[in-house]
Design an enzyme around this catalytic site. Structure first.
Site, PDB file in Angstrom:
ATOM      1  CE  LYS A 297       3.338  -3.396   3.588  1.00  0.00           C
ATOM      2  NZ  LYS A 297       2.158  -3.255   4.443  1.00  0.00           N
ATOM      3  CE  LYS A 326       0.590  -6.243  -2.523  1.00  0.00           C
ATOM      4  NZ  LYS A 326       1.040  -5.488  -3.620  1.00  0.00           N
ATOM      5  CG  ASP A 327      -4.636  -2.948   2.385  1.00  0.00           C
ATOM      6  OD1 ASP A 327      -4.511  -3.519   1.309  1.00  0.00           O
ATOM      7  OD2 ASP A 327      -5.674  -2.071   2.108  1.00  0.00           O
ATOM      8  CE  LYS A 328       0.117   2.067  10.380  1.00  0.00           C
ATOM      9  NZ  LYS A 328      -0.173   3.430  11.162  1.00  0.00           N
ATOM     10  CD  GLN A 421      -6.920   1.226   0.889  1.00  0.00           C
ATOM     11  OE1 GLN A 421      -7.866   1.591   0.998  1.00  0.00           O
ATOM     12  NE2 GLN A 421      -6.665  -0.001   0.620  1.00  0.00           N
TER      13      GLN A 421
END
Length: 695
Positions: A297, A326-328, A421
């Site tokens: 992604k 997971k990170d954006k 986050q």
């Protein structure tokens, strides 16, 4: 709601090292921040990865051993279950063994000793195990009791899956042996429970019973031979109940033999698992379908990606399982499993997902879902752009600043804070505030915070703004984009049940459990961050009396985490028994212990100031149970590699190629980093320690 600067509470957290650092920009674009998950066997989740494949680790790590043992093309290239693999390899290994003892007294031991394991065990180890097993069996059969066998080590096995395979193989072949782990060392010793039961039943039945226990096959049963003696049956019942009562249950069944005598048999079955509500789960005749895949992604949150996937596939977000969030603003690769969806169905939506910034790889069937934390860590490839001195002095030696910062993080580590986050990027409300309201069971306040709009003018915030002003859930639902699954679920429940306290409870129950508890974990993470900062500011890097430390010398993998956390004594402080990297701090919960020094008092005061002095960390009406956990205060990056890159509009080259300081002033300098972090560690926190700035 008042707007306030983002991450103000991160600004106040201390550092472990005192170097100067440097500034720079991270996540300038998603391609500057690439995160690849590392699975439980230490493999990167890449395009050719196969989650859940029993053969992946074996084929990659033991290919040479496999060839040496000449298993044959079918065994080497066919996908096996663990049992099939053990059987096939055992056959080839047994063919290679030509020096098995011919002593008739030893032949009563299981002579298929050499065919119980995969190539993880050498022939020398298998022979040692053979002799040890025969010695134990001989002692069990001897009328002389009280003999004590020493333990036998089978070697070190860092990979948990490999240990599990060997555990099962040894116990299935030699049920009179007990396997256990000390750190990563796998050992065997006599199973005294086996010896006790063998005095009540035949050896064949005892063997079969312990194999039945170890296999743990759902819905399976084990029946002993008919027994006419009630006192003897009672002894068997009592033995099984005392030793294995939490795992199995027994019952006697009557029957009439051919000679007309009444005979009774004892049947053993595994206890049915209970749900969180205490009710027994219904056994399904048709097992669920599970499909695993690798999700790539870009610029998308994990939960947002799941919302898109569930909408496209027509399933619930709770049908997806994953090992970690997971990170954006990044390109990420992670393992996922979806329930009730076939591989063919998942592939049908592949092209539509690419428009949302997602790609799916390695689609295949599995027979189980994933669990949070079912990974060993993540690999990061990061570019920090436009780096410079904090003072703004261009004459400073930037290479020296970077070298010093990287060296300190490599050698001294970084404080293992939860990253920004974890708390969201809202200017008006953040995840930890919602979590605090839920812990205090202020459901209306939590719902209000959840639907509080930000200042940005986009469809989501316009829908939230409408609800904030009108409390019209139906109208806000019509405005809320279809991809916002959580918000739509909450609004739909509010429209149906109203804005009362009960309606707010039902609105929170409408979203998946993992999403509900996420907010409470965010609050507990904030408390942990502040506790860690206070601990370092108060005591520094010295381990002091009252600290909590993690130990694993007992070797019992099944012991609870709480049993492996101990309080440092004054003598241990004086003797410097522990180092700072062994110190852990608790995430608040109902099943943890707190430090007994000033840090423990800090926890008590922090929770009291938040109104949680009497909190039980259970929110019954939301079905939330927060036991708490322990988190190491210090972590280190692994395999850290870095280089400075000087960039211009027309060229890019390594910094040492530039010798003219005037040229450097007109160029932009970037830092390229590659490193691995353990699970639940944040790259932004590692960079924060390195650069001495917040993001």
């Amino acid at each position: 709601m008042e707007e306030r600067p983002f991450d103000t509470f991160l600004d106040s957290l201390c550092y472990i090292s005192d170097h100067i650092g440097f500034y720079g920009t991270i996540k300038h674009s998603p391609s500057d921040f690439v995160v690849t998950e590392i699975d439980v066997s230490g493999q990167l989740v890449t395009k050719d990865y196969r989650i859940g494949s029993e053969d992946m680790q074996r084929n990659s790590n033991n290919e040479n051993d496999f060839k040496k043992q000449k298993v044959g093309p079918r065994a080497a290239n066919t996908t096996h279950s663990p049992a099939e693999f053990i059987k096939d390899v055992s056959k080839s290994v047994s063919e290679k063994v030509d020096d098995v003892s011919n002593d008739p007294n030893l032949l009563e031991c299981e002579t298929d000793l050499y065919n119980l394991h995969n190539p993880l065990l050498s022939l020398d180890v298998q022979k040692s195990l053979y002799n040890f097993a025969c010695s134990v069996k001989s002692t069990f059969e001897s009328p002389v009791t009280g003999s004590d066998h020493c333990e036998l080590s089978l070697g070190l096995f860092p990979d948990k899956n490999n240990r599990a395979n060997i555990h099962s193989a040894v116990r299935q072949t030699h049920p009179f042996l007990l396997t256990f782990t000390r750190s990563t060392e796998l050992l065997v010793k006599p199973n005294l429970d086996y010896q006790e039961l063998s005095q009540l039943t035949s050896e064949e039945e005892t063997d079969a019973f312990f194999k039945f226990l170890d296999a743990k096959v759902d819905n399976s049963k084990f029946t002993f031979q008919p027994d006419v003696c009630k006192e003897h049956r009672t002894s068997v019942h009592h033995f099984i109940s005392k030793k294995f009562g939490k795992l199995v249950e027994t019952k006697s069944f009557s029957g009439e033999s051919n000679d007309g005598l009444q005979k009774v048999s004892i049947t053993v079955r595994f206890r049915e698992k209970k749900s969180s509500s205490g009710k027994r789960q219904r056994t399904e005749e048709n097992p669920d379908i599970f499909t695993a895949f690798t999700l790539e992604k870009e610029n998308l949150e994990t939960l947002e990606a799941i919302s898109y996937l569930s909408s496209s596939l027509g399933v619930l977000p709770s049908d997806f399982s994953y090992a970690g969030i997971k990170d954006k603003k990044a390109i990420t690769y992670q393992s996922m499993v979806v329930k009730k969806v076939t591989p063919q169905r998942l592939l049908e939506v592949e092209s539509a997902l690419e428009t949302k910034g997602m790609k799916i790889r390695n689609v295949h069937s599995v027979n189980h879902h994933l669990h949070l934390g079912q990974l060993t860590g993540n690999h990061f490839m990061i570019i920090v752009r436009d780096i410079g001195s904090h003072s703004g002095d261009t004459s400073e030696d930037l290479q020296k600043r970077v070298d010093e910062a990287v060296h300190n993080v490599k050698t001294r580590g970084f404080l293992n804070y939860y990253g920004p986050q974890r708390f969201g990027k809202g200017q008006k409300t953040q995840s930890h505030e919602i979590g605090l309201a839920l812990l205090k069971e202020e459901m209306a306040q939590a719902t209000k915070l959840f639907l509080t709009p930000e200042n940005s003018d986009d469809p989501v915030n316009r829908a939230k703004q409408y609800f904030y002003q009108t409390e019209d859930a139906k109208g806000a639902l019509a405005l809320m984009p279809a991809c916002k699954i959580r918000e739509r679920m909450v609004l739909r429940a509010l429209n149906r049940y109203g804005l009362s306290e009960e309606g707010c409870v039902r609105s929170w129950l409408s979203i998946p459990h993992s999403m509900r508890i996420f907010y409470i974990h965010a609050y507990c993470s904030k408390v942990w961050n502040e506790a860690a900062s206070y601990r370092i500011c108060t005591y520094g890097s010295k381990v002091v009396e009252g600290d909590l430390v993690f130990r694993n010398e007992d070797g019992n993998e099944k012991s609870s985490l709480g049993d492996r956390v101990r309080i440092v004594t004054a003598k241990e402080e004086d003797d410097k028994v522990y180092s700072i990297h062994q110190v852990v701090l608790p995430m608040p919960g109902h099943s943890i212990k707190y430090p007994t020094n000033k840090v423990g008092q800090w926890y008590k005061e922090a929770l009291a100031n938040a109104g949680l002095q009497s909190c039980k960390f259970r929110v019954g009406n939301l079905q939330l149970n927060i036991p708490g956990c322990y988190r190491p205060i210090l972590k280190y990056p692994h395999n850290l590699i870095y280089e400075l890159i000087v960039e211009s509009a027309n060229q890019s080259q390594e910094m040492e190629d530039w010798t003219n300081s005037e040229d450097l002033k007109s160029l932009k300098t970037s830092l390229k980093l590659s490193f691995k972090l353990d699970s639940s560690c944040y790259a932004t926190v590692c960079l924060r320690e390195m650069m001495k700035c917040n993001f």
